[in-house]
Write an enzyme that holds these catalytic residues in place. Structure first.
Site, short mmCIF file in Angstrom:
data_model
loop_
_atom_site.label_atom_id
_atom_site.label_comp_id
_atom_site.label_asym_id
_atom_site.label_seq_id
_atom_site.Cartn_x
_atom_site.Cartn_y
_atom_site.Cartn_z
N LYS A 83 -7.77 -62.97 -11.19
CA LYS A 83 -7.43 -64.09 -10.32
C LYS A 83 -5.91 -64.30 -10.32
O LYS A 83 -5.24 -64.04 -11.32
CB LYS A 83 -8.07 -65.38 -10.84
CG LYS A 83 -9.57 -65.46 -10.76
CD LYS A 83 -10.04 -66.78 -11.36
CE LYS A 83 -11.56 -66.92 -11.36
NZ LYS A 83 -12.11 -67.10 -10.01
N ARG A 89 -23.00 -64.94 -11.34
CA ARG A 89 -24.35 -64.54 -10.91
C ARG A 89 -24.91 -63.44 -11.80
O ARG A 89 -26.13 -63.30 -11.93
CB ARG A 89 -24.31 -64.12 -9.44
CG ARG A 89 -23.46 -62.89 -9.15
CD ARG A 89 -23.05 -62.80 -7.68
NE ARG A 89 -22.06 -63.79 -7.34
CZ ARG A 89 -21.53 -63.93 -6.14
NH1 ARG A 89 -21.92 -63.14 -5.14
NH2 ARG A 89 -20.63 -64.85 -5.89
#
Length: 462
Positions: free
Chosen positions: A239, A313
């Protein structure tokens, strides 16, 4: 113990008078001309959340007018503990029990402050006498659970890693005599939690699966799951710094699951509760999982990694695969899963995905009744093709830039038994700015709604 709510009003207690816009003129009509002139001079119009401080003899504070909504807004009293002059107050009005409960809860939530790292701890708040008719158990249950969620999220990752998150679950289990089992490190591989291990193995702080069980085994089974990514660098798909800044909150789903669990156990709901939390840190090292790696999962499906920053996820899919083995009556997961949900709905409104209309309708109704709303988005099956992989059973990200929250939910759905009602809440878990009763920082969103739904469904079984 809610220290800013007192058993009853004392002789020195200052009255708070709730007034609606429509009711202000009638209230003023019964007051002396000096009071009418004072209120007019302050510009007070009884707008919700606004106050007017009325003077008494000798320059004392005699009364506070509080603007309220006719619908008994939970947050009408939320700002008052921090903004009123220090002292003791009581509500000078007959309130319906539901309104009294909301007033007390709003006050209690407005007394929250995260002071763990402050050298000066004594945050000063005004105190309120318990409003007559308020459900004290409900207020204490909700306020303590909300404080738990906020504290866990606000704690920086240096002090809230996978081990510390497991400690928080153990402390909760010890308080309510729940069984807590934690599977750590390479034992995850031995016990078939491969996706959790893959995401967390790059960190020196070992990944783990937290498994909490509480309640009589003969009661209906309810399973909660919370994403416990204690810090998310994005992995090798790193990120940027601005995207990493708030990633201490990426375990907010786990905090929510523990918050709901606390409420269930405090209320002694007649359920067999299970809480599953995959706790990891998504870090960068020579052992980090890579883009286009193919990961095994607990269900047996293979997953190609399209992006290492879609790690939530991956850890949730192992937990969901385990959750269905008990055949619970309902599975609810919380996760700070996608920025796409925030783009669609903003920071205040969790996205709800659900495979069962009755469950979805119940959660939405509870959210509205509690002032804790959520918004249902579709599990739109044609988008499932975006998860196709040429080398594995599915990819962990979509093939295009659209419908990110829906695609993420569709990925999770692949690990859920279609016969088991399941709800997935994609939450922000953070207040970007302060509002009455909701300071900037970690926040419980959807927690009260989920508990109220479960209480309405199962409390009758006592």
């Amino acid at each position: 113990m809610l220290t800013h709510l007192r058993p009853k009003a004392g002789t020195d207690s200052i009255p708070l008078t709730p007034v609606t816009k429509d009711g202000l003129e009638g209230w003023l009509a019964d007051q002396p001309a000096t009071i009418r002139a004072w209120v007019a001079g302050t510009g007070f119009k009884a707008e919700p959340g606004k106050t007017a401080l009325l003077p008494g003899d000798g320059g004392t504070l005699a009364r506070v007018l509080v603007g309220v909504d006719a619908d008994a807004d939970l947050w009408a009293y939320g700002a008052l503990p921090a903004t009123l002059p220090a002292g003791a107050y009581h509500i000078d009005a007959g309130l319906a029990p539901e309104t009294a409960t909301k007033a007390a809860l709003g006050w209690a939530l407005g007394c929250y402050a995260f002071t763990r790292y402050k050298s000066k701890k004594d945050k000063s708040f005004a105190t309120l006498a318990w409003p007559e008719g308020a459900d004290r158990d409900a207020v204490e249950r909700t306020a303590t659970a909300t404080s738990l969620v906020r504290d866990l999220i606000n704690t920086p990752a240096s002090d809230m890693g996978p081990a510390e998150l497991a400690d928080a679950a153990r402390a909760l289990g010890e308080e309510f005599k729940a069984k807590v089992k934690v599977t750590v490190g390479d034992d995850l591989l031995k016990k078939n939690w491969p996706a959790i291990h893959a995401v967390g193995r790059a960190s020196p702080r070992e990944p783990r699966l937290i498994d909490v069980n509480w309640g009589d085994k003969s009661n209906p089974r309810v399973t909660l799951i919370g994403k416990g990514v204690c810090f998310d660098t994005g992995g090798l798909d790193l990120k940027p710094s601005n995207g990493m800044l708030l990633m201490k909150k990426d375990m907010g789903g786990a905090a929510h699951a523990l918050g709901v669990a606390r409420m269930i156990m405090m209320a002694e709901l007649p359920v067999r509760l299970r809480v599953l939390i995959p706790a990891v840190e998504n870090s960068v090292s020579g052992d980090a999982f890579r883009p286009l790696d193919v990961l095994a999962t607990r269900k047996g499906l293979s997953v190609e990694v399209g992006n290492t920053d879609a790690e939530g996820r991956l850890v949730l899919c192992d937990a969901l695969a385990e959750a269905v083995t008990d055949k619970p009556e309902v599975i609810i997961d919380f996760a700070t899963l996608t920025g796409a949900a925030r783009v669609a709905l903003g920071a205040e409104l969790p996205a709800l995905f659900c495979n069962d209309d009755a469950l979805a309708e119940g959660l939405l109704k509870s959210g509205l009744s509690e002032g804790d709303p959520m918004w249902r988005l579709p599990l739109y099956q044609p988008y499932a093709k975006m998860l196709e992989s040429k080398v594995a059973d599915l990819n962990n990200v979509g093939s295009g830039p659209f419908a990110g929250a829906i695609v993420a939910a569709l990925f999770l759905e692949r690990f859920v038994d279609k016969t088991i009602p399941w709800a997935h809440l994609d939450v922000m878990a953070w207040n970007p700015s302060s509002r009455p009763g909701r300071p900037e920082g970690g926040e419980a969103l959807g927690m009260r709604a989920v508990y109220t739904y479960l209480e309405g469904r199962y409390a009758k079984n006592r």
